[in-house]
Design a protein around this motif. Structure first.
Motif, PDB file in Angstrom:
ATOM      1  N   ALA A  86       0.709  -1.417  -0.045  1.00 32.41           N
ATOM      2  CA  ALA A  86      -0.064   0.050   0.004  1.00 32.41           C
ATOM      3  C   ALA A  86       0.928   1.406  -0.079  1.00 32.41           C
ATOM      4  N   HIS A  87       2.053   1.219   0.502  1.00 37.12           N
ATOM      5  CA  HIS A  87       2.898   2.240   0.443  1.00 37.12           C
ATOM      6  C   HIS A  87       3.786   2.541  -0.742  1.00 37.12           C
ATOM      7  N   GLY A  88       3.779   1.690  -1.804  1.00 37.76           N
ATOM      8  CA  GLY A  88       4.680   1.441  -3.018  1.00 37.76           C
ATOM      9  C   GLY A  88       5.834   0.909  -2.633  1.00 37.76           C
ATOM     10  N   ARG A  89       5.872  -0.028  -1.921  1.00 35.99           N
ATOM     11  CA  ARG A  89       7.198  -0.917  -1.534  1.00 35.99           C
ATOM     12  C   ARG A  89       7.004  -2.151  -2.093  1.00 35.99           C
ATOM     13  N   LEU A  90       8.348  -2.729  -2.425  1.00 38.52           N
ATOM     14  CA  LEU A  90       8.509  -4.063  -2.735  1.00 38.52           C
ATOM     15  C   LEU A  90       9.274  -4.898  -1.710  1.00 38.52           C
ATOM     16  N   TRP A  91       8.737  -6.013  -1.229  1.00 38.46           N
ATOM     17  CA  TRP A  91       9.237  -7.066  -0.508  1.00 38.46           C
ATOM     18  C   TRP A  91      10.612  -7.593  -1.253  1.00 38.46           C
ATOM     19  N   VAL A  92      11.804  -7.480  -0.690  1.00 37.40           N
ATOM     20  CA  VAL A  92      13.141  -7.995  -1.332  1.00 37.40           C
ATOM     21  C   VAL A  92      13.152  -9.475  -0.794  1.00 37.40           C
ATOM     22  N   HIS A  93      13.067 -10.381  -1.868  1.00 40.00           N
ATOM     23  CA  HIS A  93      13.224 -11.818  -1.816  1.00 40.00           C
ATOM     24  C   HIS A  93      14.897 -11.956  -1.758  1.00 40.00           C
ATOM     25  N   PHE A  94      15.401 -11.779  -0.621  1.00 42.80           N
ATOM     26  CA  PHE A  94      16.939 -11.876  -0.652  1.00 42.80           C
ATOM     27  C   PHE A  94      17.330 -13.338  -1.100  1.00 42.80           C
ATOM     28  N   SER A  95      18.524 -13.307  -2.032  1.00 44.81           N
ATOM     29  CA  SER A  95      18.934 -14.689  -2.320  1.00 44.81           C
ATOM     30  C   SER A  95      20.183 -14.935  -1.125  1.00 44.81           C
ATOM     31  N   GLU A  96      20.803 -16.283  -1.549  1.00 47.00           N
ATOM     32  CA  GLU A  96      21.909 -16.491  -0.365  1.00 47.00           C
ATOM     33  C   GLU A  96      22.898 -15.657  -0.777  1.00 47.00           C
ATOM     34  N   SER A 167      13.048 -12.271 -11.020  1.00 48.52           N
ATOM     35  CA  SER A 167      12.686 -13.737 -10.846  1.00 48.52           C
ATOM     36  C   SER A 167      11.292 -13.559 -10.674  1.00 48.52           C
ATOM     37  N   GLY A 168      10.459 -12.711  -9.762  1.00 47.43           N
ATOM     38  CA  GLY A 168       9.118 -12.702  -9.655  1.00 47.43           C
ATOM     39  C   GLY A 168       8.222 -12.636 -10.859  1.00 47.43           C
ATOM     40  N   GLU A 169       8.906 -11.866 -12.006  1.00 51.22           N
ATOM     41  CA  GLU A 169       8.165 -11.761 -13.536  1.00 51.22           C
ATOM     42  C   GLU A 169       8.484 -13.077 -14.031  1.00 51.22           C
ATOM     43  N   ALA A 170       9.346 -13.744 -14.118  1.00 48.27           N
ATOM     44  CA  ALA A 170       9.548 -14.967 -14.686  1.00 48.27           C
ATOM     45  C   ALA A 170       8.841 -16.070 -14.158  1.00 48.27           C
ATOM     46  N   ALA A 171       8.613 -16.111 -12.785  1.00 50.25           N
ATOM     47  CA  ALA A 171       8.032 -16.931 -12.116  1.00 50.25           C
ATOM     48  C   ALA A 171       6.390 -16.950 -12.432  1.00 50.25           C
ATOM     49  N   TYR A 172       5.736 -15.526 -12.478  1.00 49.44           N
ATOM     50  CA  TYR A 172       4.711 -15.396 -13.119  1.00 49.44           C
ATOM     51  C   TYR A 172       4.232 -15.733 -14.284  1.00 49.44           C
ATOM     52  N   ALA A 173       5.235 -15.524 -15.171  1.00 47.13           N
ATOM     53  CA  ALA A 173       5.006 -15.696 -16.685  1.00 47.13           C
ATOM     54  C   ALA A 173       4.921 -17.340 -16.706  1.00 47.13           C
ATOM     55  N   PHE A 206       3.665 -13.374  -6.452  1.00 48.15           N
ATOM     56  CA  PHE A 206       5.071 -13.719  -7.017  1.00 48.15           C
ATOM     57  C   PHE A 206       5.972 -12.653  -6.422  1.00 48.15           C
ATOM     58  N   PHE A 207       5.231 -11.482  -5.799  1.00 51.84           N
ATOM     59  CA  PHE A 207       6.303 -10.328  -5.550  1.00 51.84           C
ATOM     60  C   PHE A 207       5.826  -9.859  -4.177  1.00 51.84           C
ATOM     61  N   LEU A 208       4.976 -10.094  -3.446  1.00 52.76           N
ATOM     62  CA  LEU A 208       4.428  -9.590  -2.043  1.00 52.76           C
ATOM     63  C   LEU A 208       4.217 -10.993  -1.067  1.00 52.76           C
ATOM     64  N   ARG A 209       4.406 -10.610   0.156  1.00 57.27           N
ATOM     65  CA  ARG A 209       4.133 -11.632   1.063  1.00 57.27           C
ATOM     66  C   ARG A 209       2.685 -11.460   1.671  1.00 57.27           C
ATOM     67  N   TYR A 210       1.998 -12.462   1.900  1.00 62.20           N
ATOM     68  CA  TYR A 210       0.746 -12.177   2.360  1.00 62.20           C
ATOM     69  C   TYR A 210       0.148 -11.233   1.498  1.00 62.20           C
TER      70      TYR A 210
END
Length: 222
Positions: A86-96, A167-173, A206-210
């Motif tokens: 809602a605040h225009g933020r993206l969850w960062v799914h950190f890799s190893e 990666s979120g876009e690729a998973a969604y596609a 594929f981009f947000l948690r919950y």
């Protein structure tokens, strides 16, 4: 630096904010500077890569829903949509965490800038890639506390933001393609199956948690 300003394809904000516990988890894609709305570094890199001058935000009663980029006709047209909270933020799914300052640049993400300047890095290593220039020196105070590493260089955070989006876009596609194949097997025409698949697969997953609750929960809390 005037030379960099003159040759730059755009300007993005690279500041990184932390959550209440000091860890970087969510990054705004846009920021207000005085009366202007400016894109952050990773969003501006994507805009420049797609060659578009148009950024669109979508919102509902709870706040922002997504940021969209209009794509050029030669790239297929349409828009590239990045869901946000809602605040225009993206969850960062950190890799190893990737090691930096390694001999012979054996890490997955980090390459020594001095090795590039000295011609020690094959051009193929960088060709067709997004390249971020940053520092890992503690004295420059750009080491960030993240859920996967408590001393991650800020440039590594930006790299993880780009990876989260790509990666979120690729998973969604991929999910849309699988859904479309199922619909075609059930008798739907290919074009109809693709439209229905794009509608039925929720990109926010594929981009947000919950994603089902994020906007309503934040509206309630704020």
């Amino acid at each position: 630096v005037p030379e960099m300003e003159a040759g730059g394809a755009g300007h993005g904000i690279f500041a990184i904010g932390a959550g209440v516990n000091g860890k970087v988890r969510r990054i705004p894609l846009l920021a207000r500077i005085d009366q202007d709305i400016r894109p952050t570094l990773t969003l501006e890199m994507l805009r420049a890569a797609y060659g578009t001058n148009t950024l669109i935000t979508r919102r509902d009663a709870a706040g922002m829903q997504s940021v969209q980029m209009q794509l050029r006709r030669e790239m297929g047209g349409g828009s590239f949509v990045i869901p946000t909270d809602a605040h225009g933020r993206l969850w960062v799914h950190f890799s190893e965490p990737d090691p930096y300052n390694t001999p012979y640049n054996t890490g997955r993400l980090y390459i020594s800038a001095s090795d590039i300047l000295e011609g020690l890095v094959p051009p193929e290593r960088l060709k067709g890639k997004f390249v971020l220039v940053g520092t890992s020196a503690a004295g420059l105070k750009d080491l960030r506390d993240t859920p996967v590493a408590n001393r991650m260089p800020g440039v590594g955070v930006h790299a993880n933001i780009l990876e989260s989006i790509c990666s979120g876009e690729a998973a969604y596609a991929g999910a849309v393609q699988e859904r479309a194949k199922t619909l075609i097997a059930e008798g739907a025409a290919p074009a109809t199956a693709l439209r229905q698949a794009q509608t039925s697969v929720d990109k926010r997953h594929f981009f947000l948690r919950y994603p089902n609750y994020i906007n309503s929960a934040e509206l309630f809390l704020t």
